[in-house]
Write a protein that holds these residues in place. Structure first.
Motif, PDB file in Angstrom:
ATOM      1  N   UNK A   3     -13.930 -58.546-161.266  1.00 55.14           N
ATOM      2  CA  UNK A   3     -15.277 -58.654-160.732  1.00 55.14           C
ATOM      3  C   UNK A   3     -15.511 -57.587-159.675  1.00 55.14           C
ATOM      4  N   UNK A   4     -16.704 -57.031-159.661  1.00 56.40           N
ATOM      5  CA  UNK A   4     -17.054 -56.043-158.643  1.00 56.40           C
ATOM      6  C   UNK A   4     -17.145 -56.710-157.279  1.00 56.40           C
ATOM      7  N   UNK A   5     -16.661 -56.036-156.298  1.00 59.10           N
ATOM      8  CA  UNK A   5     -16.678 -56.575-154.946  1.00 59.10           C
ATOM      9  C   UNK A   5     -17.416 -55.626-154.024  1.00 59.10           C
ATOM     10  N   UNK A   6     -18.338 -56.171-153.220  1.00 58.79           N
ATOM     11  CA  UNK A   6     -19.089 -55.345-152.281  1.00 58.79           C
ATOM     12  C   UNK A   6     -18.178 -54.864-151.164  1.00 58.79           C
ATOM     13  N   UNK A   7     -18.519 -53.745-150.535  1.00 63.24           N
ATOM     14  CA  UNK A   7     -17.690 -53.263-149.434  1.00 63.24           C
ATOM     15  C   UNK A   7     -17.726 -54.228-148.261  1.00 63.24           C
ATOM     16  N   UNK A   8     -16.654 -54.254-147.506  1.00 70.15           N
ATOM     17  CA  UNK A   8     -16.611 -55.071-146.295  1.00 70.15           C
ATOM     18  C   UNK A   8     -17.315 -54.282-145.189  1.00 70.15           C
ATOM     19  N   UNK A   9     -18.387 -54.862-144.658  1.00 70.80           N
ATOM     20  CA  UNK A   9     -19.274 -54.164-143.733  1.00 70.80           C
ATOM     21  C   UNK A   9     -18.991 -54.542-142.282  1.00 70.80           C
ATOM     22  N   UNK A  10     -19.139 -53.555-141.409  1.00 69.04           N
ATOM     23  CA  UNK A  10     -19.167 -53.823-139.967  1.00 69.04           C
ATOM     24  C   UNK A  10     -20.495 -53.306-139.428  1.00 69.04           C
ATOM     25  N   UNK A  11     -21.318 -54.208-138.928  1.00 69.81           N
ATOM     26  CA  UNK A  11     -22.566 -53.827-138.266  1.00 69.81           C
ATOM     27  C   UNK A  11     -22.270 -53.603-136.787  1.00 69.81           C
ATOM     28  N   UNK A  12     -22.508 -52.391-136.314  1.00 72.67           N
ATOM     29  CA  UNK A  12     -22.337 -52.067-134.895  1.00 72.67           C
ATOM     30  C   UNK A  12     -23.724 -51.904-134.296  1.00 72.67           C
ATOM     31  N   UNK A  13     -24.046 -52.742-133.342  1.00 75.16           N
ATOM     32  CA  UNK A  13     -25.402 -52.750-132.795  1.00 75.16           C
ATOM     33  C   UNK A  13     -25.386 -53.088-131.310  1.00 75.16           C
ATOM     34  N   UNK A  14     -26.455 -52.712-130.628  1.00 76.94           N
ATOM     35  CA  UNK A  14     -26.621 -53.059-129.215  1.00 76.94           C
ATOM     36  C   UNK A  14     -27.462 -54.313-129.055  1.00 76.94           C
ATOM     37  N   UNK A  15     -28.051 -54.798-130.151  1.00 75.92           N
ATOM     38  CA  UNK A  15     -28.944 -55.959-130.088  1.00 75.92           C
ATOM     39  C   UNK A  15     -28.634 -56.936-131.216  1.00 75.92           C
ATOM     40  N   UNK A  16     -28.331 -58.169-130.830  1.00 79.39           N
ATOM     41  CA  UNK A  16     -28.026 -59.213-131.803  1.00 79.39           C
ATOM     42  C   UNK A  16     -28.088 -60.554-131.067  1.00 79.39           C
ATOM     43  N   UNK A  17     -28.468 -61.641-131.767  1.00 77.46           N
ATOM     44  CA  UNK A  17     -28.514 -62.949-131.110  1.00 77.46           C
ATOM     45  C   UNK A  17     -27.176 -63.282-130.438  1.00 77.46           C
ATOM     46  N   UNK A  18     -27.207 -63.937-129.261  1.00 76.43           N
ATOM     47  CA  UNK A  18     -28.352 -64.672-128.691  1.00 76.43           C
ATOM     48  C   UNK A  18     -29.369 -63.830-127.925  1.00 76.43           C
ATOM     49  N   UNK A  19     -29.250 -62.505-127.959  1.00 76.64           N
ATOM     50  CA  UNK A  19     -30.289 -61.681-127.341  1.00 76.64           C
ATOM     51  C   UNK A  19     -31.631 -61.957-128.015  1.00 76.64           C
ATOM     52  N   UNK A  20     -32.691 -61.887-127.223  1.00 77.22           N
ATOM     53  CA  UNK A  20     -34.033 -62.164-127.728  1.00 77.22           C
ATOM     54  C   UNK A  20     -34.754 -60.856-128.003  1.00 77.22           C
TER      55      UNK A  20
END
Length: 301
Positions: A3-20
């Motif tokens: 089965x095809x498998x999606x890449x394992x992702x790392x999201x690097x961000x300065x904004x993410x919950x619990x930030x509003x």
């Protein structure tokens, strides 16, 4: 059969919950809709020395090694894009960049940052724009249209009792049917109107968003569409000024500002954007299997 498998992702961000904030909610929705495995590194740039983002290279590297990350998602083209570009050049880890209007426009004021902005964008595998306006600005910078995907901001869907609610199916109409929305809203938020058409704006109430410009042209629009309503959803420092402008323009019956509404209510107003997330998943899957993986010769896990 493999089965095809999606890449394992790392999201690097300065904004993410619990930030509003809108950007934080945007990424939260993307992560929850992603069909593959994804990790999130939300950075707090408090390093006292310049460049302030330097420790983020180490933290990102630790996450890549620990979680066996195969692709990076860049939450902010600057400064997070620096880190993604660094890992692509040295570790051959591909990355996708998520862009917003301000992220693209502000760096262009300085020649050095404009150069770095373009370098980060040109070296990415995919560029995600949050609007057609942002897409247009990316094209002006020289980004190939073929690698731009537009994914509009949209709240998370929630479960409803009605099988025929407004949120089940939606075409790309520019003007929404207010009766359909009204039928889905909680009783305390019924619009109680007989009008049929509405323009919807959702965002932080700040000057650069241009809510005041829409208010300015409303009298002309009302001549063409007499039953038109303009709904503004959001909070921010310009709320009082916008309300004053509405009253002074004699548009109180045609324009309304809604603050502090629930996610469920926002979903009913804004749900027509939800299918855009599927575009990202489809584009990313195609990109991974047909372009990135063969080019980088990444071994299967």
């Amino acid at each position: 059969m493999t089965l095809k498998k999606l890449p394992k992702i790392l999201l690097v961000t300065l904004e993410f919950p619990p930030q509003i904030g809108g950007v934080s909610r945007y990424y939260d929705g993307l992560v929850k809709h992603w069909s593959g495995e994804i990790k999130v590194l939300c950075a707090n740039l408090k390093w006292p020395l310049w460049p302030h983002w330097l420790p983020l290279i180490w933290r990102t590297g630790q996450m890549i090694k620990k979680e066996k990350i195969e692709m990076l998602w860049v939450g902010q083209v600057l400064p997070v894009g620096y880190i993604a570009l660094w890992f692509k050049k040295r570790k051959k880890i591909p990355y996708a960049v998520f862009t917003h209007g301000m992220d693209i426009l502000v760096p262009q004021k300085l020649r050095r940052k404009r150069y770095l902005l373009k370098k980060i964008l040109f070296n990415s595998e995919l560029v995600v724009a949050n609007s057609q306006f942002t897409r247009g600005e990316l094209i002006k910078l020289g980004v190939e249209d073929s690698k731009i995907v537009v994914v509009y901001p949209c709240p998370m869907p929630y479960h409803r009792m009605s099988e025929n609610s407004y949120c089940e199916e939606r075409s790309d109409e520019a003007i929404l049917n207010i009766d359909e929305i009204d039928a889905c809203l909680p009783a305390g938020r019924r619009l109680a109107r007989n009008d049929n058409k509405i323009i919807l704006s959702v965002g932080r109430l700040v000057k650069r968003k241009g809510f005041d410009k829409v208010i300015e042209v409303m009298p002309r629009l009302l001549k063409r569409v007499p039953d038109l309503k303009y709904m503004i959803i959001g909070n921010g420092p310009e709320a009082t000024a916008l309300q004053t402008q509405i009253v002074e323009s004699g548009l109180s019956d045609s324009i309304e500002i809604l603050e502090n509404i629930s996610d469920e209510e926002l979903q009913e107003w804004y749900n027509k954007c939800a299918p855009r997330r599927k575009q990202l998943v489809t584009a990313m899957e195609d990109l991974w299997w047909n372009q990135i993986r063969p080019r980088n010769s990444i071994r299967p896990c």
